[in-house]
Motif scaffolding. Sequence first.
Motif, short mmCIF file in Angstrom:
data_model
loop_
_atom_site.label_atom_id
_atom_site.label_comp_id
_atom_site.label_asym_id
_atom_site.label_seq_id
_atom_site.Cartn_x
_atom_site.Cartn_y
_atom_site.Cartn_z
N GLY A 42 -51.43 -89.20 -46.44
CA GLY A 42 -51.84 -90.11 -45.37
C GLY A 42 -52.74 -91.23 -45.82
O GLY A 42 -53.38 -91.88 -45.00
N ALA A 43 -52.76 -91.47 -47.15
CA ALA A 43 -53.73 -92.43 -47.69
C ALA A 43 -53.18 -93.83 -47.91
O ALA A 43 -53.95 -94.79 -47.98
N LEU A 53 -54.38 -91.88 -42.47
CA LEU A 53 -54.77 -90.65 -41.80
C LEU A 53 -55.78 -89.84 -42.61
O LEU A 53 -56.46 -88.97 -42.07
N SER A 54 -55.88 -90.13 -43.88
CA SER A 54 -56.77 -89.36 -44.75
C SER A 54 -58.23 -89.52 -44.34
O SER A 54 -58.72 -90.63 -44.18
N GLY A 55 -58.89 -88.39 -44.12
CA GLY A 55 -60.32 -88.39 -43.81
C GLY A 55 -60.70 -89.01 -42.49
O GLY A 55 -61.88 -89.29 -42.26
N ILE A 56 -59.74 -89.23 -41.60
CA ILE A 56 -60.01 -89.99 -40.37
C ILE A 56 -60.85 -89.19 -39.37
O ILE A 56 -61.50 -89.76 -38.49
N GLY A 57 -60.83 -87.88 -39.51
CA GLY A 57 -61.57 -87.03 -38.56
C GLY A 57 -60.63 -86.02 -37.93
O GLY A 57 -59.64 -86.41 -37.30
N TYR A 96 -55.40 -80.82 -42.37
CA TYR A 96 -54.89 -81.21 -43.69
C TYR A 96 -55.25 -82.66 -44.01
O TYR A 96 -55.81 -82.95 -45.08
N PHE A 97 -54.94 -83.56 -43.11
CA PHE A 97 -55.20 -84.98 -43.37
C PHE A 97 -56.69 -85.27 -43.50
O PHE A 97 -57.09 -86.13 -44.28
N ASN A 98 -57.50 -84.55 -42.74
CA ASN A 98 -58.93 -84.80 -42.80
C ASN A 98 -59.52 -84.45 -44.16
O ASN A 98 -60.56 -84.98 -44.54
N GLU A 99 -58.87 -83.56 -44.90
CA GLU A 99 -59.38 -83.15 -46.21
C GLU A 99 -58.88 -84.02 -47.36
O GLU A 99 -59.29 -83.83 -48.50
N GLN A 100 -57.99 -84.96 -47.07
CA GLN A 100 -57.42 -85.78 -48.13
C GLN A 100 -58.35 -86.92 -48.52
O GLN A 100 -59.14 -87.40 -47.72
N ASP A 101 -58.23 -87.35 -49.77
CA ASP A 101 -59.08 -88.42 -50.29
C ASP A 101 -58.80 -89.75 -49.59
O ASP A 101 -57.65 -90.06 -49.26
N ILE A 102 -59.85 -90.50 -49.39
CA ILE A 102 -59.78 -91.78 -48.69
C ILE A 102 -59.68 -92.92 -49.70
O ILE A 102 -60.34 -92.89 -50.74
#
Length: 202
Positions: A42-43, A53-57, A96-102
């Motif tokens: 999602g980055a 979507l990465s790290g969005i909350g 899952y997406f919240n844990e991905q690198d931004i």
Amino acid sequence: MKKLIAGVVLGVGLTAMAHGAGDPEAGEENAETCAGCHGEGGAKPVMSVYPKLSGIGEKYLYQQLVLIKDEDREIAEMTGLLDDMSDQDLQDLAAYFNEQDITVAQADPDLVDEGKALYRGGNMASGVPSCAGCHNPRGTGNEPAGYPRLSGQSADYVEKQLKEYRDGERVSGQNASIMMDVAAKLTDAEIEAVASYVSGLN
């Protein structure tokens, strides 16, 4: 003793709430469906008007997924994609997406000063509050309140959403009325500047 037990139970409950109800590992498989538009993890969306979507909350993303599935928030590109997913699937995806690198972009140097001033201090003359008040000075959002991370988000996406709030096209969700009120007071130039600023905020 009863107070101690109650305190432990409350503490455990608050910890569970803080970490959300989703399982990131379980969400990874369904996330493959999302990669075609939002990129791996999602980055890196394939179009700048698609959100990162990465790290969005986790809380925010889960709420939005529910709104999209229930057709309370209409996004043509998402039509039908969530139909076969359970509520737990949506929670897992959000986790899952919240844990991905931004990934953070480079803000337009010509717009940084105006964007920074608006993000941090708002516009007292027109009644625009600072974005930092809800989304954090560093743009990391407010997870308990469900306010999304803005740091590193695509400028084109942020600009599109602010205009949709302003024009009454995005009205769903518990915080929509807040954003509609804020966006109603923003000019096109202010929207462009603040959108560019948050894309490079880190």
